[in-house]
Scaffold this motif. Structure first.
Motif, mmCIF file in Angstrom:
data_model
loop_
_atom_site.group_PDB
_atom_site.id
_atom_site.type_symbol
_atom_site.label_atom_id
_atom_site.label_comp_id
_atom_site.label_asym_id
_atom_site.label_seq_id
_atom_site.Cartn_x
_atom_site.Cartn_y
_atom_site.Cartn_z
ATOM 1 N N PRO A 29 43.009 42.162 46.022
ATOM 2 C CA PRO A 29 41.645 42.510 46.434
ATOM 3 C C PRO A 29 41.386 42.277 47.922
ATOM 4 C CG PRO A 29 41.582 41.314 44.364
ATOM 5 C CD PRO A 29 43.006 41.257 44.845
ATOM 6 N N THR A 57 42.550 42.893 39.676
ATOM 7 C CA THR A 57 41.226 42.401 39.314
ATOM 8 C C THR A 57 41.130 42.277 37.791
ATOM 9 O OG1 THR A 57 40.166 44.555 38.996
ATOM 10 C CG2 THR A 57 40.293 43.715 41.264
ATOM 11 N N ILE A 103 37.329 42.749 43.883
ATOM 12 C CA ILE A 103 37.066 43.393 45.175
ATOM 13 C C ILE A 103 35.768 42.888 45.775
ATOM 14 C CG2 ILE A 103 36.559 45.609 46.300
ATOM 15 C CD1 ILE A 103 38.403 46.932 44.226
#
Length: 274
Positions: free
Chosen positions: A224, A192, A18
């Motif tokens: 993300p 992720t 992210i």
């Protein structure tokens, strides 16, 4: 987008996932970005990719659990760009385990990064940001786990995310008179490397916890980049909370939140039906 163009963002936990997506998204809107992470090589790589596209960015190593490391990050950010208008406290770690079977080291590691890390960044940057004029904003990354009544062996992690939500909403009320916005980002399943969080766990916090779901990328998850777009849209409209999760998980999450409200109603004597 006038709020972003020509301004500076600092993003922690930005070497991947992210954070890296936030760096790319914010840079695409005209922001200079400081890509900060305990993984120095990863941070410099992400920043280098942005510079290769003609976007202003620097990479910086930071250990958010270390107040002096964060102070160094603040000094470098202001020396490089002169101001910071957006602080994204995104660094976070995860582990699994039942409360009674987890070590105090597990808890201390989680809280040192997820909660104290955020507070360290706020203490290092807010005084400087308050001295500035114009648009300024703080975004803290929590999780949908902060709203779940059944953490499923993530109770320690969820507790840190509860803390982030509580601190963020309190901070929002405190900073509103100064014109500084605060948004808490609550992602769900995101593709992720968070399952491999312990790759950066210091030996000072004891033995690593078990990793029952492996250390690969989170499966059946939102990308993300989508989380970053949702986050930036929320920041621009000064949203208190932004949720970002896969479509297939929305109804389950809604049902879990409704279960929490049912428990609340029962505790208040409302006798809410299941």
């Amino acid at each position: 987008m006038d709020h972003l163009n020509g301004r500076t963002a600092v993003i922690t936990g930005a070497a991947s996932g992210i954070g890296a997506a936030l760096a790319a998204e914010l840079a695409s809107h005209g922001m200079s970005v400081v890509v900060a992470d305990i993984d120095a090589d990863g941070a410099h790589h992400v920043a280098g990719e942005l510079r290769a596209r003609g976007l202003p960015a620097i990479g910086a190593r930071v250990d958010v659990s270390d107040p002096e490391s964060v102070q160094d990050l603040a000094r470098r950010s202001y020396d490089e760009f002169g101001s910071v208008e957006l602080l994204c406290n995104n660094a976070g770690v995860l582990l699994f385990g039942a409360i009674a079977e987890s070590s105090l080291g597990d808890w201390r590691w989680l809280s040192s990064v997820n909660v104290e890390g955020m507070l360290n960044c706020l203490h290092a940057f807010l005084q400087r940001m308050r001295a500035q004029q114009g648009w300024r904003h703080v975004m803290n990354t929590a999780s949908t786990h902060a709203f779940l009544p059944d953490p499923r062996h993530t109770a320690l992690y969820s507790a840190t995310k509860h803390a982030i939500v509580g601190l963020s909403l309190g901070l929002r009320a405190e900073l509103a008179p100064e014109g500084i916005g605060v948004t808490v980002l609550c992602p769900g399943q995101v593709a992720t490397r968070i399952l491999d969080s312990q790759r950066n766990r210091s030996e000072a916090f004891g033995e690593r916890a078990s990793e029952p779901f492996g250390t690969g990328v989170v499966p059946m998850a939102i990308e993300p980049g989508q989380v970053a777009r949702d986050a930036v849209e929320g920041v621009l409209r000064d949203a208190p909370i932004v949720f970002s999760l896969p479509e297939h998980g929305r109804e389950e999450f809604r049902a879990q939140v409704e279960e929490l409200w049912r428990l609340t109603g029962t505790a208040l004597g409302d006798h809410v039906e299941a």
